[in-house]
Motif scaffolding. Structure first.
Motif, PDB file in Angstrom:
ATOM      1  N   ILE A   1       0.856  -1.180   0.000  1.00  0.00           N
ATOM      2  CA  ILE A   1       0.000   0.000   0.000  1.00  0.00           C
ATOM      3  C   ILE A   1       0.894   1.231   0.000  1.00  0.00           C
ATOM      4  CG2 ILE A   1      -0.166   0.094   2.521  1.00  0.00           C
ATOM      5  CD1 ILE A   1      -3.034   0.910   0.045  1.00  0.00           C
ATOM      6  N   THR A   2       0.438   2.291  -0.652  1.00  0.00           N
ATOM      7  CA  THR A   2       1.147   3.558  -0.669  1.00  0.00           C
ATOM      8  C   THR A   2       0.695   4.413   0.506  1.00  0.00           C
ATOM      9  OG1 THR A   2       1.276   3.504  -3.090  1.00  0.00           O
ATOM     10  CG2 THR A   2       1.623   5.628  -2.021  1.00  0.00           C
TER      11      THR A   2
ATOM     12  N   GLU B   1     -14.238  -6.087  -3.599  1.00  0.00           N
ATOM     13  CA  GLU B   1     -13.860  -7.458  -3.959  1.00  0.00           C
ATOM     14  C   GLU B   1     -13.324  -7.516  -5.383  1.00  0.00           C
ATOM     15  OE1 GLU B   1     -16.758  -6.487  -2.762  1.00  0.00           O
ATOM     16  OE2 GLU B   1     -16.654  -7.263  -0.695  1.00  0.00           O
ATOM     17  N   LYS B   2     -13.961  -6.789  -6.285  1.00  0.00           N
ATOM     18  CA  LYS B   2     -13.500  -6.756  -7.673  1.00  0.00           C
ATOM     19  C   LYS B   2     -12.133  -6.088  -7.766  1.00  0.00           C
ATOM     20  CE  LYS B   2     -14.660  -4.931 -12.267  1.00  0.00           C
ATOM     21  NZ  LYS B   2     -15.621  -4.105 -13.055  1.00  0.00           N
ATOM     22  N   CYS B   3     -11.926  -5.021  -7.000  1.00  0.00           N
ATOM     23  CA  CYS B   3     -10.622  -4.346  -7.007  1.00  0.00           C
ATOM     24  C   CYS B   3      -9.528  -5.293  -6.539  1.00  0.00           C
ATOM     25  CB  CYS B   3     -10.665  -3.104  -6.113  1.00  0.00           C
ATOM     26  SG  CYS B   3     -11.659  -1.740  -6.755  1.00  0.00           S
ATOM     27  N   ARG B   4      -9.803  -6.032  -5.483  1.00  0.00           N
ATOM     28  CA  ARG B   4      -8.807  -6.965  -4.956  1.00  0.00           C
ATOM     29  C   ARG B   4      -8.467  -8.026  -5.998  1.00  0.00           C
ATOM     30  NH1 ARG B   4     -11.655  -9.228  -1.298  1.00  0.00           N
ATOM     31  NH2 ARG B   4     -11.545  -7.551   0.231  1.00  0.00           N
ATOM     32  N   GLU B   5      -9.488  -8.534  -6.686  1.00  0.00           N
ATOM     33  CA  GLU B   5      -9.264  -9.545  -7.723  1.00  0.00           C
ATOM     34  C   GLU B   5      -8.473  -8.964  -8.891  1.00  0.00           C
ATOM     35  OE1 GLU B   5     -13.181 -10.790  -8.720  1.00  0.00           O
ATOM     36  OE2 GLU B   5     -13.507 -11.866  -6.820  1.00  0.00           O
ATOM     37  N   ARG B   6      -8.753  -7.721  -9.223  1.00  0.00           N
ATOM     38  CA  ARG B   6      -8.045  -7.089 -10.336  1.00  0.00           C
ATOM     39  C   ARG B   6      -6.560  -6.896 -10.011  1.00  0.00           C
ATOM     40  NH1 ARG B   6      -8.230  -6.145 -15.862  1.00  0.00           N
ATOM     41  NH2 ARG B   6      -7.572  -4.024 -16.379  1.00  0.00           N
ATOM     42  N   VAL B   7      -6.264  -6.483  -8.787  1.00  0.00           N
ATOM     43  CA  VAL B   7      -4.865  -6.343  -8.383  1.00  0.00           C
ATOM     44  C   VAL B   7      -4.162  -7.696  -8.440  1.00  0.00           C
ATOM     45  CG1 VAL B   7      -3.323  -5.720  -6.487  1.00  0.00           C
ATOM     46  CG2 VAL B   7      -5.295  -4.280  -6.997  1.00  0.00           C
TER      47      VAL B   7
ATOM     48  N   MET C   1      -0.643  -0.751  -4.082  1.00  0.00           N
ATOM     49  CA  MET C   1      -1.852   0.008  -4.363  1.00  0.00           C
ATOM     50  C   MET C   1      -1.689   1.466  -3.930  1.00  0.00           C
ATOM     51  SD  MET C   1      -4.870  -2.667  -3.283  1.00  0.00           S
ATOM     52  CE  MET C   1      -4.155  -3.008  -1.666  1.00  0.00           C
ATOM     53  N   ALA C   2      -2.200   2.372  -4.752  1.00  0.00           N
ATOM     54  CA  ALA C   2      -2.323   3.782  -4.400  1.00  0.00           C
ATOM     55  C   ALA C   2      -3.810   4.089  -4.385  1.00  0.00           C
ATOM     56  CB  ALA C   2      -1.596   4.663  -5.407  1.00  0.00           C
ATOM     57  N   LEU C   3      -4.340   4.365  -3.203  1.00  0.00           N
ATOM     58  CA  LEU C   3      -5.775   4.531  -3.036  1.00  0.00           C
ATOM     59  C   LEU C   3      -6.211   5.905  -3.535  1.00  0.00           C
ATOM     60  CD1 LEU C   3      -8.259   3.052  -1.802  1.00  0.00           C
ATOM     61  CD2 LEU C   3      -7.796   4.332   0.306  1.00  0.00           C
ATOM     62  N   LEU C   4      -7.177   5.929  -4.438  1.00  0.00           N
ATOM     63  CA  LEU C   4      -7.745   7.175  -4.937  1.00  0.00           C
ATOM     64  C   LEU C   4      -8.966   7.551  -4.100  1.00  0.00           C
ATOM     65  CD1 LEU C   4      -7.505   6.594  -8.798  1.00  0.00           C
ATOM     66  CD2 LEU C   4      -5.868   7.731  -7.281  1.00  0.00           C
TER      67      LEU C   4
END
Length: 316
Positions: free
Chosen positions: A6-7, A278-284, A297-300
């Motif tokens: 994580i950033t 959940e989709k974000c985690r799968e995409r990463v 990850m850089a959280l927007l």
């Protein structure tokens, strides 16, 4: 998942208030915290705090510009963090951009490839405790020796986008840092470095079910970054030249709104991870499946509590 980063610090959240979140990261499954350096916090200070708050995390800079500090100061600051986190610090450096180097820091942006090569060679010697007197192509150092040599010396990784810098990272450094790529781009980048080299990427993540809001924010970021010449060339190499040509034309004409509107949805969806958590985690995780070693990850901003989003994006 071997690594999950994580950033920090989180955008808009005072660093001092992030202590409890940082302390919880190892239990959540995070392995890495990486800093950044543009016009917010410097790259080193947040990592000094994280080293104290969560001693089990690996720490990294992504990236420290090699022009805005002298070579000796670069070595000193890296050595200080390496002493705070022995064996757990990765020193990420890069050329940065003419905007940051010249327009903001009044330093000439010259011979970036050679400056990166020379800086790595100097840092290798300095961080192992050598007394360095050397005339490199881009700078000279006379009788420099660290008073506090870190044990072990930290690995050095280089920000790299295209083959030239990627090959330099593989040959002279311990790995490469990249960003602004999709999971499907990872194999092309990976093929330019050795199997032993670590590949790290910052991934922009916007956990929201409001796809329009995520895409609008993504377009602002894409037009700001990918119109920079090195990023434009990167995406030409990756095969997005035609898709991004209307954006570049509008930007060159001074039409910022038109440039944003010209970015296709599919490009935004490629480069910005968005959707339910959940989709974000799968995409990463797709980046890792394609050959990435360390996703960072850089959280927007979404309007939700960013610390809670970090917790929900954890692999466990």
């Amino acid at each position: 998942m071997n690594r999950w980063g994580i950033t920090l610090p989180l955008t808009g959240v005072p660093m001092a208030t992030q202590r409890d979140l940082v302390r919880s990261l190892p239990d959540l499954g995070y392995t890495d915290v990486w800093s950044a350096e543009t016009a917010g916090s410097d790259a080193f200070t947040p990592l000094a705090l994280v080293a104290e708050w969560a001693p089990g995390l690996r720490l990294g800079t992504a990236i420290v510009p090699i022009y805005t500090r002298g070579p000796g100061l670069l070595a000193m600051q890296a050595a200080a963090i390496a002493e705070l986190a022995p064996g757990r610090f990765v020193f990420g450096i890069g050329t940065s951009t003419p905007t940051i180097v010249t327009q903001w820091n009044s330093v000439p942006f010259e011979k970036p490839y050679a400056r990166a090569r020379d800086t790595i060679r100097f840092l290798r010697a300095a961080l192992r405790g050598d007394k360095v007197t050397e005339t490199y192509e881009t700078f000279s150092v006379s009788k420099f020796r660290l008073e506090r040599t870190p044990t072990p010396p930290p690995p050095i990784v280089l920000a790299a986008l295209r083959p030239g810098m990627l090959h330099l990272a593989a040959r002279e450094a311990d790995g490469a840092i990249t960003n602004w790529l999709a999971p499907g781009d990872v194999p092309k980048v990976r093929s330019e470095i050795s199997a032993e080299s670590e590949l790290i990427a910052r991934i922009f993540v916007c956990p929201t079910e409001d796809a329009d809001a995520a895409r609008n924010l993504g377009r602002l970021l894409i037009s700001s970054y990918l119109t920079v010449p090195v990023y434009a060339a990167f995406h030409e190499w990756l095969g997005r030249g035609d898709a991004l040509a209307p954006m570049h034309e509008a930007w060159a004409a001074g039409d910022r709104a038109g440039a944003n509107a010209a970015i296709p949805d599919e490009v935004v969806d490629d480069l910005i991870v968005h959707g339910p958590v959940e989709k974000c985690r799968e995409r990463v995780a797709e980046y890792v499946a394609q050959g990435l070693d360390t996703p960072v990850m850089a959280l927007l901003p979404t309007g939700d509590d960013p610390a809670e989003m970090v917790r929900r994006l954890a692999p466990s």
